[in-house]
Design a protein around this motif. Structure first.
Motif, PDB file in Angstrom:
ATOM      1  N   ILE A  15       1.069  -1.585  -0.029  1.00 39.09           N
ATOM      2  CA  ILE A  15      -0.027   0.377  -0.048  1.00 39.09           C
ATOM      3  C   ILE A  15       0.664   1.223   0.097  1.00 39.09           C
ATOM      4  O   ILE A  15       0.805   2.501  -0.070  1.00 39.09           O
ATOM      5  N   PHE A  16       2.273   1.117   0.676  1.00 33.70           N
ATOM      6  CA  PHE A  16       2.811   2.554   1.008  1.00 33.70           C
ATOM      7  C   PHE A  16       3.834   2.838  -0.868  1.00 33.70           C
ATOM      8  O   PHE A  16       3.212   4.343  -0.992  1.00 33.70           O
ATOM      9  N   ALA A  17       3.732   1.803  -1.362  1.00 31.34           N
ATOM     10  CA  ALA A  17       4.410   2.179  -2.805  1.00 31.34           C
ATOM     11  C   ALA A  17       3.128   2.426  -3.678  1.00 31.34           C
ATOM     12  O   ALA A  17       3.324   3.616  -4.607  1.00 31.34           O
ATOM     13  N   LEU A  31       1.549  12.541   4.005  1.00 31.70           N
ATOM     14  CA  LEU A  31       1.092  12.214   5.262  1.00 31.70           C
ATOM     15  C   LEU A  31       1.046  10.004   5.084  1.00 31.70           C
ATOM     16  O   LEU A  31       0.537  10.248   5.678  1.00 31.70           O
ATOM     17  N   GLY A  32       1.263   9.913   4.319  1.00 28.37           N
ATOM     18  CA  GLY A  32       1.068   8.186   3.763  1.00 28.37           C
ATOM     19  C   GLY A  32       1.900   7.659   4.636  1.00 28.37           C
ATOM     20  O   GLY A  32       2.532   7.239   5.847  1.00 28.37           O
ATOM     21  N   GLN A  33       2.809   6.864   3.462  1.00 24.67           N
ATOM     22  CA  GLN A  33       4.330   5.985   4.218  1.00 24.67           C
ATOM     23  C   GLN A  33       4.901   6.786   5.447  1.00 24.67           C
ATOM     24  O   GLN A  33       5.382   7.772   5.845  1.00 24.67           O
ATOM     25  N   GLY A  34       5.714   6.016   6.817  1.00 25.59           N
ATOM     26  CA  GLY A  34       5.921   6.118   7.908  1.00 25.59           C
ATOM     27  C   GLY A  34       7.191   6.049   7.415  1.00 25.59           C
ATOM     28  O   GLY A  34       8.336   5.884   8.088  1.00 25.59           O
ATOM     29  N   ALA A  35       8.150   7.423   6.977  1.00 24.18           N
ATOM     30  CA  ALA A  35       9.239   7.662   6.345  1.00 24.18           C
ATOM     31  C   ALA A  35       9.398   9.509   6.827  1.00 24.18           C
ATOM     32  O   ALA A  35       9.090  10.310   5.982  1.00 24.18           O
ATOM     33  N   THR A 120      -2.425  -5.337  11.755  1.00 23.53           N
ATOM     34  CA  THR A 120      -1.008  -6.052  11.394  1.00 23.53           C
ATOM     35  C   THR A 120      -0.198  -5.284  10.374  1.00 23.53           C
ATOM     36  O   THR A 120      -0.808  -5.398   9.392  1.00 23.53           O
ATOM     37  N   TYR A 121       0.430  -5.412  11.585  1.00 24.94           N
ATOM     38  CA  TYR A 121       1.694  -4.385  10.458  1.00 24.94           C
ATOM     39  C   TYR A 121       1.697  -5.287   9.159  1.00 24.94           C
ATOM     40  O   TYR A 121       2.168  -6.538   9.339  1.00 24.94           O
ATOM     41  N   ASP A 122       2.291  -4.541   7.929  1.00 25.77           N
ATOM     42  CA  ASP A 122       1.848  -5.235   6.144  1.00 25.77           C
ATOM     43  C   ASP A 122       2.897  -6.496   6.132  1.00 25.77           C
ATOM     44  O   ASP A 122       2.152  -7.117   5.099  1.00 25.77           O
ATOM     45  N   HIS A 169       2.546   0.802  18.483  1.00 24.59           N
ATOM     46  CA  HIS A 169       1.774  -0.150  17.560  1.00 24.59           C
ATOM     47  C   HIS A 169       1.312   0.863  16.307  1.00 24.59           C
ATOM     48  O   HIS A 169       1.385   2.049  16.629  1.00 24.59           O
ATOM     49  N   ASN A 170       1.862   0.112  15.312  1.00 30.02           N
ATOM     50  CA  ASN A 170       1.748   0.533  13.991  1.00 30.02           C
ATOM     51  C   ASN A 170       0.711  -0.154  13.511  1.00 30.02           C
ATOM     52  O   ASN A 170       0.239  -1.516  13.325  1.00 30.02           O
ATOM     53  N   PRO A 171      -0.415   0.316  12.913  1.00 30.81           N
ATOM     54  CA  PRO A 171      -0.990   2.314  12.658  1.00 30.81           C
ATOM     55  C   PRO A 171      -1.418   2.687  13.857  1.00 30.81           C
ATOM     56  O   PRO A 171      -1.394   3.329  13.755  1.00 30.81           O
ATOM     57  N   VAL A 200       9.884  -1.197  17.048  1.00 27.73           N
ATOM     58  CA  VAL A 200      10.628  -0.325  16.425  1.00 27.73           C
ATOM     59  C   VAL A 200      10.909   1.244  17.364  1.00 27.73           C
ATOM     60  O   VAL A 200      11.266   2.157  17.142  1.00 27.73           O
ATOM     61  N   TYR A 201       8.873   1.800  17.616  1.00 31.09           N
ATOM     62  CA  TYR A 201       8.141   2.878  17.965  1.00 31.09           C
ATOM     63  C   TYR A 201       8.915   3.013  19.325  1.00 31.09           C
ATOM     64  O   TYR A 201       8.191   3.900  20.119  1.00 31.09           O
ATOM     65  N   GLU A 202       9.763   2.481  20.007  1.00 28.94           N
ATOM     66  CA  GLU A 202      10.296   1.993  21.436  1.00 28.94           C
ATOM     67  C   GLU A 202      10.127   3.607  22.155  1.00 28.94           C
ATOM     68  O   GLU A 202      10.309   4.107  23.193  1.00 28.94           O
ATOM     69  N   GLY A 231      15.854   3.574  12.212  1.00 33.05           N
ATOM     70  CA  GLY A 231      15.015   4.009  11.519  1.00 33.05           C
ATOM     71  C   GLY A 231      13.971   4.690  12.336  1.00 33.05           C
ATOM     72  O   GLY A 231      14.808   5.933  12.027  1.00 33.05           O
ATOM     73  N   LYS A 232      13.889   4.501  12.957  1.00 33.66           N
ATOM     74  CA  LYS A 232      12.801   5.079  13.711  1.00 33.66           C
ATOM     75  C   LYS A 232      13.425   6.803  14.638  1.00 33.66           C
ATOM     76  O   LYS A 232      13.233   7.633  15.036  1.00 33.66           O
ATOM     77  N   THR A 233      13.972   5.698  15.572  1.00 37.86           N
ATOM     78  CA  THR A 233      15.059   6.560  16.749  1.00 37.86           C
ATOM     79  C   THR A 233      15.786   7.507  16.160  1.00 37.86           C
ATOM     80  O   THR A 233      15.604   8.617  16.383  1.00 37.86           O
ATOM     81  N   TYR A 316       4.464   6.374  15.258  1.00 37.04           N
ATOM     82  CA  TYR A 316       4.525   7.512  14.298  1.00 37.04           C
ATOM     83  C   TYR A 316       3.429   7.855  13.686  1.00 37.04           C
ATOM     84  O   TYR A 316       3.026   9.045  12.284  1.00 37.04           O
ATOM     85  N   PHE A 317       1.914   7.199  13.848  1.00 37.01           N
ATOM     86  CA  PHE A 317       1.057   7.891  13.742  1.00 37.01           C
ATOM     87  C   PHE A 317      -0.367   7.878  14.363  1.00 37.01           C
ATOM     88  O   PHE A 317      -0.601   8.258  15.497  1.00 37.01           O
ATOM     89  N   ILE A 318      -1.308   8.661  13.206  1.00 32.76           N
ATOM     90  CA  ILE A 318      -2.730   9.367  13.981  1.00 32.76           C
ATOM     91  C   ILE A 318      -3.639   8.200  12.742  1.00 32.76           C
ATOM     92  O   ILE A 318      -3.583   8.850  11.942  1.00 32.76           O
ATOM     93  N   ALA A 367      -9.033   6.068   8.830  1.00 34.28           N
ATOM     94  CA  ALA A 367      -7.120   7.110   7.940  1.00 34.28           C
ATOM     95  C   ALA A 367      -6.239   7.280   8.787  1.00 34.28           C
ATOM     96  O   ALA A 367      -6.193   7.315  10.055  1.00 34.28           O
ATOM     97  N   ARG A 368      -5.205   6.860   8.364  1.00 35.25           N
ATOM     98  CA  ARG A 368      -3.813   6.968   9.311  1.00 35.25           C
ATOM     99  C   ARG A 368      -3.210   8.002   8.678  1.00 35.25           C
ATOM    100  O   ARG A 368      -2.629   7.883   6.997  1.00 35.25           O
ATOM    101  N   PHE A 369      -2.233   9.351   8.852  1.00 29.88           N
ATOM    102  CA  PHE A 369      -1.990  10.176   8.763  1.00 29.88           C
ATOM    103  C   PHE A 369      -0.323  10.147   9.718  1.00 29.88           C
ATOM    104  O   PHE A 369      -0.194   9.736  10.895  1.00 29.88           O
TER     105      PHE A 369
END
Ligand code: PMP
Ligand code: GLN
Length: 390
Positions: A15-17, A31-35, A120-122, A169-171, A200-202, A231-233, A316-318, A367-369
């Motif tokens: 979905i990210f691509a 505000l899609g992919q979490g990067a 569930t993360y994809d 948790h994502n998302p 990863v979001y610790e 990556g995230k930290t 990373y998300f709302i 929706a995830r932002f």
């Protein structure tokens, strides 16, 4: 004619691509992919350049550079009091993504079951399908993403080998509560099941939330594999340096798979990662302050535009209910994401991507932002969102 393997044919593209492509076509604020659209800390980037210049450019040991393993072990001790032997209890991987795939391959057999929480993360379920393992779902219920303890209990069967817990948790932005973690720990011990955690979001935590490692609960040290990454930290998602840590038998099993997936991962980035993990507490506090500002800003913008959004606790998300912000012709989350890109010029992710086909209806109104964006990006998104009400 060459043809695609049946193993991968059902997967489609992520979905990210997909959203990135449509967002680009329409010039949407993404505000899609979490990067992050900002760079990592300059001292961390400099460490990577220095490592390249210091000739750290050949294969690292398969289990990881000694300095990277030591830094991961010290980080676990520093933040969670978790004692790890860097020689036998730490494995460096190509991001959390490879760690998870190697964990599933190394810790379960075909026809076994692994329990996952949905959304569930994809990558988890495709990983399981490639390994011949069956997912068992336990549903997190919006808007507060709690689960029914009886449903979790019922998900454990004689075939259960593992449970995957992603916290924060994502998302959804959920942080599993101490009671929830205690129940998971108790059930793992009762059914002799391994826990695999994705943390990863610790360090992306809001409102003075604390992160608890399931591995540090009583009885869990020997049966928990903890996965995380840089990556995230450190805002270096493209480096793909991650790790899997836990008791030696678990890490050995994961390494059996890892050695034949990647063998070893980017040497200079492991060296830079070791330095990054040792940054002072002020760095980690700074990350939390920056994210708190971004989350609060976007939350206000979304609520002002007619969305209903519970306050995320971490990550990373709302997740926002869009029904108060879109015309009634919009039917579901995929249609909403398309409408928002085309008509408003903002991209988000439809969270149904995190569900099996029969269960996508659960989040059709959401929706995830992503909040991991520069202030200017968030301001540009807010200005466009404000037009919805106007
Ligand atoms: N797990 C979760 C829950 C994620 O959100 C992400 C990425 N955004 C990953 C794993 C991937 O981590 P990495 O880039 O370290 O492979
Ligand atoms: N984890 C990121 C997200 O959820 C995306 C990573 C990826 O593209 N695989 O947005």
């Amino acid at each position: 004619m060459p043809r695609m393997a049946n193993r991968v044919a059902p997967f489609g593209t992520t979905i990210f691509a997909e959203i990135n492509t449509i967002a680009r076509q329409h010039g949407a604020v993404n505000l899609g992919q979490g990067a992050p659209d900002f760079d990592g800390p300059p001292e961390v980037l400099r460490s990577a350049i220095e490592a390249v210049n210091a000739a750290l450019n050949q294969y690292a040991p398969g289990i990881g550079l000694p300095m990277a393993r030591a830094a991961v072990a010290d980080h676990a001790q520093r933040f969670y009091g978790q004692r790890l032997d860097p020689e036998s209890e730490v494995l460096i991987t190509a991001g959390a993504t490879e760690a998870m795939f190697a964990a599933i391959l190394g810790l379960s057999d075909p026809d076994d079951e692994i329990i996952v929480f949905a959304p569930t993360y994809d990558s988890y379920v495709p990983n399981m399908r490639m390994a011949g393992v069956r997912p068992r779902y336990v549903y997190l219920d919006p808007p507060h993403w709690t689960f029914d303890p009886a449903a979790l209990e019922a998900a454990f069967t004689p075939k259960t080998r593992a449970i995957i817990v992603n916290t924060p948790h994502n998302p959804t932005g959920k942080i599993y509560s101490p009671e929830e973690l205690r129940l998971i720990a108790e059930l793992c011990q009762r059914h002799d099941v391994t826990a695999i955690t994705d943390e990863v979001y610790e360090h992306i935590l809001y409102d003075d939330q604390r992160h608890t490692r399931l591995a540090t609960l009583p009885g869990m040290a020997d049966r928990t594999l903890t996965i995380s990454s840089l990556g995230k930290t450190f805002s270096v998602t493209g480096w793909k340096i991650g790790w899997a840590v836990g008791a030696a038998p678990l890490v050995t099993a994961v390494n059996r798979a890892h050695q034949f997936i990647t063998y070893s991962v980017a040497t200079p980035l492991q060296a830079a990662g070791a330095e990054a993990l040792r940054l002072p507490d002020a760095y980690y506090r700074g990350v939390q302050g920056d994210y708190q500002r971004r989350r609060d800003f976007l939350l206000t913008a979304l609520r002002g535009a007619g969305f209903e959004a519970p306050t995320p606790q971490g990550g990373y998300f709302i997740i926002a209910d869009w029904r108060g912000a879109a015309p009634s012709s919009v039917q579901d989350d995929v249609a909403f994401a398309q409408w928002l890109i085309r008509e408003v010029g903002v991209a988000c992710i439809p969270p149904s991507a995190f569900y099996e086909p029969a269960e996508k209806h659960r989040v059709a109104h959401l929706a995830r932002f992503a909040v991991c964006k520069k202030d200017e990006t968030l301001q540009a998104a807010a200005a466009r969102l404000a037009k919805i009400r106007g």
